[in-house]
Design a protein around this motif. Structure first.
Motif, mmCIF file in Angstrom:
data_model
loop_
_atom_site.group_PDB
_atom_site.id
_atom_site.type_symbol
_atom_site.label_atom_id
_atom_site.label_comp_id
_atom_site.label_asym_id
_atom_site.label_seq_id
_atom_site.Cartn_x
_atom_site.Cartn_y
_atom_site.Cartn_z
ATOM 1 N N ALA A 112 30.026 -23.165 19.915
ATOM 2 C CA ALA A 112 31.374 -23.736 19.865
ATOM 3 C C ALA A 112 31.839 -24.017 18.446
ATOM 4 C CB ALA A 112 31.423 -25.024 20.682
ATOM 5 N N ASN A 113 30.906 -24.093 17.494
ATOM 6 C CA ASN A 113 31.251 -24.431 16.111
ATOM 7 C C ASN A 113 30.915 -23.327 15.118
ATOM 8 O OD1 ASN A 113 32.037 -27.562 15.867
ATOM 9 N ND2 ASN A 113 30.546 -27.321 17.518
ATOM 10 N N ASP A 114 30.587 -22.153 15.604
ATOM 11 C CA ASP A 114 30.187 -21.053 14.728
ATOM 12 C C ASP A 114 31.428 -20.349 14.175
ATOM 13 O OD1 ASP A 114 29.155 -18.727 13.543
ATOM 14 O OD2 ASP A 114 27.539 -18.587 15.016
ATOM 15 N N PRO A 115 31.605 -20.297 12.853
ATOM 16 C CA PRO A 115 32.766 -19.600 12.285
ATOM 17 C C PRO A 115 32.896 -18.148 12.735
ATOM 18 C CG PRO A 115 31.703 -20.933 10.605
ATOM 19 C CD PRO A 115 30.795 -20.962 11.808
ATOM 20 N N LEU A 116 31.790 -17.523 13.102
ATOM 21 C CA LEU A 116 31.858 -16.157 13.611
ATOM 22 C C LEU A 116 32.713 -16.082 14.873
ATOM 23 C CD1 LEU A 116 30.759 -13.207 13.363
ATOM 24 C CD2 LEU A 116 28.878 -13.920 14.870
ATOM 25 N N ASN A 117 32.742 -17.162 15.633
ATOM 26 C CA ASN A 117 33.460 -17.190 16.908
ATOM 27 C C ASN A 117 34.793 -17.918 16.815
ATOM 28 O OD1 ASN A 117 33.710 -16.639 19.706
ATOM 29 N ND2 ASN A 117 32.963 -18.690 20.235
ATOM 30 N N PRO A 138 31.747 -7.584 12.639
ATOM 31 C CA PRO A 138 31.951 -8.424 11.456
ATOM 32 C C PRO A 138 30.637 -9.016 10.973
ATOM 33 C CG PRO A 138 32.654 -9.575 13.431
ATOM 34 C CD PRO A 138 32.354 -8.172 13.848
ATOM 35 N N ARG A 139 30.536 -9.218 9.679
ATOM 36 C CA ARG A 139 29.338 -9.837 9.110
ATOM 37 C C ARG A 139 29.322 -11.322 9.432
ATOM 38 N NH1 ARG A 139 29.610 -9.652 3.338
ATOM 39 N NH2 ARG A 139 27.473 -10.458 3.392
ATOM 40 N N ASP A 140 28.159 -11.814 9.740
ATOM 41 C CA ASP A 140 27.984 -13.240 10.011
ATOM 42 C C ASP A 140 27.734 -13.936 8.678
ATOM 43 O OD1 ASP A 140 27.513 -15.716 11.069
ATOM 44 O OD2 ASP A 140 25.609 -15.200 12.029
ATOM 45 N N VAL A 141 28.812 -14.177 7.935
ATOM 46 C CA VAL A 141 28.665 -14.652 6.557
ATOM 47 C C VAL A 141 28.174 -16.089 6.483
ATOM 48 C CG1 VAL A 141 30.374 -13.043 5.653
ATOM 49 C CG2 VAL A 141 31.113 -15.288 6.456
ATOM 50 N N SER A 142 28.366 -16.874 7.540
ATOM 51 C CA SER A 142 27.923 -18.272 7.494
ATOM 52 C C SER A 142 26.417 -18.397 7.699
ATOM 53 C CB SER A 142 28.643 -19.095 8.566
ATOM 54 O OG SER A 142 28.245 -18.686 9.860
ATOM 55 N N HIS A 143 25.830 -17.426 8.397
ATOM 56 C CA HIS A 143 24.388 -17.423 8.675
ATOM 57 C C HIS A 143 23.921 -18.720 9.333
ATOM 58 C CE1 HIS A 143 24.046 -13.688 6.492
ATOM 59 N NE2 HIS A 143 24.578 -14.237 5.422
ATOM 60 N N ARG A 184 34.455 -8.534 17.192
ATOM 61 C CA ARG A 184 33.994 -9.907 16.956
ATOM 62 C C ARG A 184 33.413 -10.506 18.238
ATOM 63 N NH1 ARG A 184 34.632 -13.672 12.845
ATOM 64 N NH2 ARG A 184 35.801 -12.092 11.689
ATOM 65 N N GLN A 185 34.040 -10.233 19.373
ATOM 66 C CA GLN A 185 33.473 -10.714 20.633
ATOM 67 C C GLN A 185 32.066 -10.154 20.849
ATOM 68 O OE1 GLN A 185 36.465 -9.680 23.631
ATOM 69 N NE2 GLN A 185 37.063 -11.841 23.723
ATOM 70 N N ILE A 186 31.892 -8.881 20.560
ATOM 71 C CA ILE A 186 30.574 -8.258 20.730
ATOM 72 C C ILE A 186 29.557 -8.901 19.790
ATOM 73 C CG2 ILE A 186 29.279 -6.111 20.418
ATOM 74 C CD1 ILE A 186 31.841 -4.641 21.363
ATOM 75 N N ALA A 187 29.961 -9.159 18.546
ATOM 76 C CA ALA A 187 29.050 -9.779 17.582
ATOM 77 C C ALA A 187 28.606 -11.161 18.050
ATOM 78 C CB ALA A 187 29.726 -9.869 16.216
ATOM 79 N N VAL A 188 29.546 -11.927 18.593
ATOM 80 C CA VAL A 188 29.214 -13.274 19.079
ATOM 81 C C VAL A 188 28.281 -13.184 20.281
ATOM 82 C CG1 VAL A 188 30.161 -15.358 20.147
ATOM 83 C CG2 VAL A 188 31.328 -14.309 18.190
ATOM 84 N N VAL A 195 49.322 -24.406 15.319
ATOM 85 C CA VAL A 195 48.123 -23.629 15.011
ATOM 86 C C VAL A 195 46.949 -24.176 15.812
ATOM 87 C CG1 VAL A 195 46.461 -23.015 13.209
ATOM 88 C CG2 VAL A 195 48.919 -23.012 12.698
ATOM 89 N N ASP A 196 46.254 -23.293 16.492
ATOM 90 C CA ASP A 196 45.022 -23.638 17.200
ATOM 91 C C ASP A 196 43.846 -22.956 16.520
ATOM 92 O OD1 ASP A 196 46.194 -25.194 19.144
ATOM 93 O OD2 ASP A 196 46.015 -23.708 20.748
ATOM 94 N N ILE A 197 42.659 -23.474 16.787
ATOM 95 C CA ILE A 197 41.433 -22.771 16.426
ATOM 96 C C ILE A 197 40.900 -22.138 17.704
ATOM 97 C CG2 ILE A 197 39.173 -22.905 15.356
ATOM 98 C CD1 ILE A 197 41.538 -23.651 13.514
ATOM 99 N N ASP A 198 40.921 -20.820 17.748
ATOM 100 C CA ASP A 198 40.532 -20.102 18.964
ATOM 101 C C ASP A 198 39.049 -19.775 18.961
ATOM 102 O OD1 ASP A 198 40.796 -18.688 21.394
ATOM 103 O OD2 ASP A 198 40.904 -16.789 20.298
#
Length: 242
Positions: free
Chosen positions: A98-103, A170-175, A137-141, A70-73
């Motif tokens: 690099a650390n945003d859960p949205l990405n 997608p919603r940016d739930v982490s804000h 998701r790419q567009i949101a990021v 498993v990787d984190i992409d």
């Protein structure tokens, strides 16, 4: 890729939201089914679980230390982010990206590595039903971090989304803000005269094993830290001698 190096985005897996858990484990805890955690880590360090992989629509077993299944992409690959505007941003903005859960998505390692630094014009998930959500998701990021798209990337995104005109971003739930508040050294910054005097001395740090790391008071050791090496990080999560 011109000018790009992973260190331009800070060390791997910060605790960007300051919840006491690094980003990789945050994403594993979010995306794994039935995760178990290392005792004493307050449900932070994931030990086992099952990943419903969005890229292949298969289930992938996860066991910490049992190989790289498993990787984190980074949905917007960091190399792609660099050449589409991140090179103009500060190190704190790049570290946030690099650390945003949205990405970030936990995914099957094999498919993630076939992606490399590809954009939507060169790589899409094999599971076609997920492609709309992936591109959205790419567009949101890219919108959040003010990154541009190339013409081939734009055209590929349009082709994908033409099949799902109702797809929402997608919603940016982490804000999380678009800059981390940790102190991070910018590797592109010009070193001071004192630092420059050390260049070329050949000095280095090497630890034979984790016992040596712990004896030096450097555990856990993270990718980017002096002395970090792959043999100290058997599960490849960027954090050795945990």
């Amino acid at each position: 890729m011109t000018g790009y190096d992973r260190v331009e985005f800070g060390q791997a897996w910060l605790d960007a939201d300051r919840n006491g858990c690094d980003t990789r484990n945050d994403i594993l805890g979010r995306d794994l089914l039935h995760p178990t955690f290392k005792p004493g880590t307050r449900d932070c360090v994931a030990l086992t679980g099952t990943l419903p992989d969005p890229y292949t629509h298969t289930e992938v077993p996860f066991a910490r230390g049992a190989g790289d299944q498993v990787d984190i992409d980074h949905v917007v690959a960091l190399g792609n982010a660099w050449v589409t505007g991140a090179f103009r941003r500060s190190i704190k903005v790049r570290a946030a990206l690099a650390n945003d859960p949205l990405n970030l998505l936990a995914v099957d390692a094999h498919n993630n590595r076939s992606k490399g630094d590809g954009d939507a014009a060169t790589w899409l998930p094999p599971y076609k039903a997920f492609r709309c959500a992936y591109v959205a998701r790419q567009i949101a990021v890219k919108k959040k971090y003010r990154l541009w798209v190339t013409r081939p990337e734009h055209d590929a995104m349009v082709r994908v989304l033409s099949r799902c005109p109702g797809e929402l971003l997608p919603r940016d739930v982490s804000h999380l803000p678009t800059a981390v508040d940790q102190n991070i050294t910018d590797p592109t910054a010009r070193p001071s005269s004192g630092a420059r005097s050390l260049v070329g001395t050949g000095s280095s740090v090497y630890y034979k094993n984790c016992d040596a790391v712990r004896a030096a008071g450097k555990a856990p050791i993270r990718r980017g830290d002096p002395g970090y090496a792959r043999h100290l990080d058997r599960d490849g999560d960027g954090i050795g001698c945990e």
